[in-house]
Design an enzyme around this catalytic site. Structure first.
Site, PDB file in Angstrom:
ATOM      1  N   GLU A 184       0.832  -1.214   0.000  1.00  0.00           N
ATOM      2  CA  GLU A 184       0.000   0.000   0.000  1.00  0.00           C
ATOM      3  C   GLU A 184       0.864   1.260   0.000  1.00  0.00           C
ATOM      4  O   GLU A 184       0.623   2.198   0.753  1.00  0.00           O
ATOM      5  CB  GLU A 184      -0.955  -0.019   1.191  1.00  0.00           C
ATOM      6  CG  GLU A 184      -1.968  -1.143   1.140  1.00  0.00           C
ATOM      7  CD  GLU A 184      -2.918  -1.163   2.311  1.00  0.00           C
ATOM      8  OE1 GLU A 184      -4.102  -1.464   2.109  1.00  0.00           O
ATOM      9  OE2 GLU A 184      -2.474  -0.890   3.441  1.00  0.00           O
ATOM     10  N   GLU A 266      -6.320  -7.543  -1.509  1.00  0.00           N
ATOM     11  CA  GLU A 266      -6.988  -7.521  -0.210  1.00  0.00           C
ATOM     12  C   GLU A 266      -8.464  -7.215  -0.399  1.00  0.00           C
ATOM     13  O   GLU A 266      -8.841  -6.077  -0.686  1.00  0.00           O
ATOM     14  CB  GLU A 266      -6.363  -6.478   0.723  1.00  0.00           C
ATOM     15  CG  GLU A 266      -4.945  -6.810   1.168  1.00  0.00           C
ATOM     16  CD  GLU A 266      -4.430  -5.857   2.240  1.00  0.00           C
ATOM     17  OE1 GLU A 266      -5.247  -5.094   2.816  1.00  0.00           O
ATOM     18  OE2 GLU A 266      -3.208  -5.864   2.490  1.00  0.00           O
TER      19      GLU A 266
END
Length: 660
Positions: A184, A266
C-alpha cells in the site's frame, strides 16, 4: 468411484508434464505453467498462529476450495536485533512462530500455492508495520524511502530472507507463485509532507531480482485513490485493496493496465478492533454479495483475512485517527486479530466459511480434488484458579536491570540489547526527591502511550476503567498534562513513572520520529521545575527474565491498588484451547509459561485472551498477570471469546449442520 477421488490435485493439474514457467500476467487472465488459473487465495499469517496449528489452518483453507494462501513476513520478528536473524531456530522469544520455510512447505503439502509479501513494510495492524524499532536509533533515517541509511538495513535483511524464499518458488518446485513489493505504498502520499519514492521501489526491485526472485512481482493499493503512485507501471502488476463495491477499483485497474489480469490482493472480509471501540463485525450477507461480485467480474482475489489469528505478545500495531504527528489521534489495536473472518481467531468455522465454500464450488471453472473439511477443535473451560502469589512493584524493579541518565530517554535509545534499545513492554522512570505539599507534576508534551504515577510505591493516578478515562491524566490524548500530588510534605520520596508502549503506528506515512515510546517529547516538571537525574528500568518481560523472577509472596487481602504481578498455576491433562476471561481485571498483560500472551483492558472491546492448547503443557502451567491497577481474586476461563459488547453469534448450529 466418487468424483472427488478421480479429480487431480491442484499441483497435479498445473504441473502435469513438468514445470516450464510460473505465473504469467501478460494476458487479460493469469496462466500458471501455461494453464489458465484464477487465483482464489486467503490470508493466513504464520506468525499469528501457533506452529502446531499451521497444517490445520491451511487444510481448512484448501477444504473451502481456495487454491492459494497469502502471508506477510514481519521484519521485526525475523531480525529482533541488528544482524541477529531468527527463522525458527534463532533463539528469540518468538522463534516458535517464525519457521516461514516450514509454513510454506506445509502449504504445498496441503495442495496450496502461495503469495508472499515480504515487505519490508507490511502494515498488517502489526507493530510499526513490521519494521524493527531499532531503526529509530538512526537519527536521520527516513523509513520507506530510498534513504541510504534505511536501504542499508533493508538490503542486509533481504539478502538473508530472499534466498530462503527463492528456493521455494514455483518454478523451482516450491509453492510461491508471486511476491508483493512493499505494501500500500500509494497510501503514503501526504501532500506537502511525503510523495511516494519511485526510486525506493526500483531499489527493492533490484534487490529482489538480484536475490533470485523470478516469480511475478506485484503491488497493492486502492487504484481509485492512489492511481499508479505506489507502483512501477510495466514492472509490477498492480492489484487492488478494498472492502466493498469492487467494480470501480477493477475498472480502474483495467484502465491503468489494459489487457492484464484483474486481482484484489486484499478483499477485507471483516475489520480489526482498536482499544476503546465497539467490536467490529461484518454482515454475512454483505460479505457474500461482495465476494460473489468479485467472482462474477471475474477477478482473482485474496481474502484478507481468511484466518486472522492473534497478535501475540506486544506485537499489535496502531493507527492515527488524524494526520497530526503529535500522537493525539493514536488508536492502538487489540491483541485479538479475529477480523470477523471466515475462520475465527481460534480456527473455528463461521457462516462466512460456508459461503466461501459454496461460492467457489459454483464459480471456479477448474475442478480439482478438495479435502474433507477438518473437524473443529474442542475447547475447554477450566475451573477458576485462585491467585496464589504476587510480586509487588518495588520487588519487580529490584529484579530488573537499571540504567541512569541525566535526561529522559525513550525506550529505543536505551543502551541495552546489544545497543539496539528496548522494543516492547514498559519503561519506568524513577526519581528520588522532596515533594512539598500541594505540588503539581507536569508531563511535558504527550505520553507515549499511558502513564501510572507512584510515590513511595503508592499509586496516585486513577485506574483506566472506561473509555472516558483516556481523556484524563496519564493518556496520550492530553498534552502537558498535570497531576496534583497531594497535601503532604514528602522528604526523600521515590517518584516512579511507569509508561506502557501500546504499539507503534502501522499504516501510511510513518513519521518515524513520532514512534518513540516512553517520555521524550519534553521534560517532567515538579512545580514548573524540570527534573533530571533519572533511574530507568526497562520492563521487557522477556522469557528468560520472567522465568528468573523470585520473591513471590501471598497476595494482600484486600489487594493494594497499583501495578504488581499475580501468579497462579493451572494443571491440565489435555492441552486443549481455551480463553482467559479477563473481564474482572482492569488493565495489563497475561504471561503463560513465560510467554507474553497479550494485553487486556476493561475499556474493551476485547475482554478475553485466546490461549491455544500448544502453549500449555501436560501437568502444571504458570499463569502470571501484570495488573496495572486492581487485581481480581482468580483467573476464569471460557470456551468462547468475550467482548465488551455482546459478541454476535454466527448461527453456529447452522454452520455445524452445513459443514457436516
Amino acid at each position: 468411484m466418487a468424483l472427488a477421488n478421480v479429480l487431480p490435485t491442484s499441483y497435479e493439474h498445473y504441473t502435469a508434464g513438468g514445470i516450464h514457467v510460473g505465473l504469467n500476467a501478460d494476458k487479460p487472465y493469469f496462466t500458471l505453467n501455461e494453464r489458465n488459473i484464477t487465483i482464489y487465495s486467503g490470508a493466513v499469517h504464520y506468525f499469528r498462529v501457533p506452529k502446531p496449528y499451521w497444517r490445520d489452518r491451511l487444510r481448512k483453507l484448501r477444504a473451502a476450495g481456495l487454491n492459494t494462501v497469502e502471508t506477510y513476513v514481519p521484519w521485526n520478528l525475523h531480525e529482533p536485533q541488528p544482524g541477529w536473524f531468527d527463522f525458527g531456530q534463532g533463539g528469540s522469544d518468538m522463534q516458535d512462530l517464525l519457521a516461514v520455510e516450514e509454513f510454506l512447505k506445509i502449504a504445498k503439502e496441503e495442495d496450496l500455492f502461495a503469495i508472499v509479501r515480504p515487505g519490508p513494510f507490511i502494515c498488517s495492524e502489526w507493530e510499526f508495520g513490521g519494521l524493527p524499532s531499532w531503526l529509530l536509533r538512526e537519527k536521520n533515517i527516513k523509513v520507506r524511502t530510498s534513504d541510504e541509511i534505511f536501504m542499508k538495513y533493508v538490503t542486509r535483511y533481504f539478502n538473508v530472507l530472499l534466498p530462503l524464499l527463492a528456493l521455494l518458488q514455483f518454478t523451482r518446485g516450491g509453492p510461491i507463485i508471486a511476491f508483493q513489493v512493499e505494501n500500500e505504498y500509494g497510501s503514503t502520499s501526504n501532500p506537502g509532507k511525503f510523495i511516494p519514492d519511485r526510486n525506493y521501489l526500483r531499489q527493492l526491485h533490484r534487490i529482489m531480482t538480484g536475490n533470485g526472485l523470478v516469480e511475478l512481482l506485484v503491488t497493492s493499493d486502492s487504484p481509485t485513490l492512489s492511481g499508479t503512485s505506489g507502483t512501477l507501471p510495466g514492472v509490477f502488476l498492480q492489484t487492488a485493496n478494498f472492502g466493498g463495491n469492487p467494480k470501480p477499483d477493477f475498472d480502474k485497474l483495467k484502465e491503468l493496465q489494459p489487457n492484464r489480469p484483474i486481482m484484489a490482493m486484499e478483499f477485507w472480509t471483516g475489520w480489526f478492533d482498536h482499544w476503546s471501540e465497539t467490536h467490529h463485525t461484518r454482515g454475512d450477507e454483505d460479505f457474500y454479495n461482495t465476494y460473489e461480485l468479485i467472482l462474477k467480474y471475474p477477478a482473482s482475489v485474496n481474502m484478507y483475512m481468511f484466518h486472522g489469528g492473534t497478535s501475540f505478545g506486544f506485537m499489535n500495531g496502531a493507527n492515527l485517527e488524524n494526520s497530526l504527528s503529535d500522537n493525539s489521534g493514536f488508536q492502538p489495536d487489540t491483541t485479538s486479530y479475529d477480523y470477523d473472518s471466515p475462520l475465527s481467531e481460534s480456527g473455528d468455522y463461521t457462516l462466512k466459511y460456508v459461503m466461501v465454500k459454496e461460492l467457489l464450488e459454483k464459480y471456479n471453472p477448474v475442478k480439482t480434488r478438495i479435502p474433507q473439511t477438518p473437524h473443529q477443535a474442542r475447547k475447554i473451560s477450566h475451573e477458576p484458579q485462585e491467585i496464589q502469589s504476587h510480586l509487588p512493584f518495588n520487588a519487580l524493579l529490584n529484579l530488573s536491570p537499571k540504567l541512569v541518565s541525566q535526561q529522559l530517554v525513550p525506550m529505543e535509545n536505551l543502551p541495552i540489547n546489544n545497543m539496539s534499545g528496548q522494543s516492547y513492554g514498559y519503561i519506568v522512570y524513577r526519581k528520588r526527591l522532596d515533594i512539598p505539599a500541594n505540588s503539581t507534576l507536569t508531563i511535558g508534551g504527550r505520553i507515549c502511550d499511558t502513564l501510572i504515577v507512584l510515590i513511595n510505591g503508592n499509586m496516585v493516578t486513577k485506574p483506566v476503567s472506561n473509555v472516558n478515562d483516556l481523556n484524563k491524566f496519564g493518556s496520550w490524548r492530553l498534552k502537558n498534562s498535570k497531576l496534583s500530588l497531594g497535601t503532604q510534605n514528602l522528604v526523600g520520596a521515590t517518584l516512579d513513572l511507569l509508561v506502557e508502549n501500546w504499539g507503534r503506528v502501522n499504516f501510511g506515512y510513518l513519521d518515524q520520529f513520532n514512534q518513540y515510546k516512553g517520555l521524550w517529547q519534553d521534560g517532567v516538571y515538579l512545580n514548573n521545575k524540570q527534573l533530571s537525574d533519572w533511574e530507568i528500568f526497562p520492563l521487557e518481560f522477556k522469557r528468560a527474565w520472567t522465568r528468573s523472577l523470585s520473591g513471590w509472596k501471598a497476595p494482600n487481602k484486600p489487594p493494594i491498588a497499583g501495578p504488581a504481578l499475580y501468579k497462579t498455576r493451572l494443571f491440565v491433562n489435555n492441552t486443549l484451547d481455551t480463553y482467559l476471561d479477563m473481564s474482572d481485571w482492569y488493565k495489563g498483560i497475561v504471561i503463560v509459561n513465560d510467554f507474553v500472551l497479550g494485553r487486556y483492558s476493561r475499556i474493551g472491546p476485547q475482554q478475553s485472551l485466546y490461549l491455544p492448547g500448544p502453549f500449555l503443557q501436560q501437568g502444571w502451567n504458570d499463569i502470571i498477570v501484570f495488573e496495572h491497577y486492581i487485581p481480581a481474586k482468580q483467573i476464569t476461563f471460557s470456551i468462547k471469546p468475550i467482548y465488551k459488547t455482546r459478541f454476535r453469534n454466527k448461527a453456529l448450529q447452522l454452520v455445524d449442520h452445513l459443514l457436516g
